[in-house]
Design a protein around this motif. Structure first.
Motif, PDB file in Angstrom:
ATOM      1  N   GLU A  22    -123.220 -27.655  32.307  1.00 43.96           N
ATOM      2  CA  GLU A  22    -123.860 -27.645  33.621  1.00 43.96           C
ATOM      3  C   GLU A  22    -125.338 -27.275  33.600  1.00 43.96           C
ATOM      4  N   ARG A  60    -118.897 -27.424  38.619  1.00 45.97           N
ATOM      5  CA  ARG A  60    -119.959 -27.808  39.539  1.00 45.97           C
ATOM      6  C   ARG A  60    -119.771 -29.289  39.869  1.00 45.97           C
ATOM      7  N   ARG A  63    -123.935 -33.681  38.616  1.00 45.14           N
ATOM      8  CA  ARG A  63    -125.377 -33.564  38.781  1.00 45.14           C
ATOM      9  C   ARG A  63    -126.043 -34.888  38.448  1.00 45.14           C
TER      10      ARG A  63
END
Length: 65
Positions: A22, A60, A63
């Protein structure tokens, strides 16, 4: 220019995996090695551990690189 990531210790392997996937750039992840006891994982192994159903931490959202 960014400094290379040096040796770091984490409270758990899961935290190290999360950081690698991440937080590191793609180039950083490609150069990363995770060592847990006597086992070593390259970027492919780190990604497999992160994507495994048994990975214990919340992921998460995707991205944009």
């Amino acid at each position: 220019m960014r400094q290379p990531v040096a040796y770091r210790r984490f409270p758990s392997a899961a935290a190290a995996i999360r950081f690698a996937v991440e937080e590191l750039s793609q180039a950083g992840l490609a150069a990363a090695i995770l060592e847990v006891n006597e086992d070593r994982f390259d970027h492919v192994g780190i990604r497999q551990l992160y994507e495994d159903k048994k990975y214990p931490l919340r992921r998460r959202t995707k991205r944009a690189d």
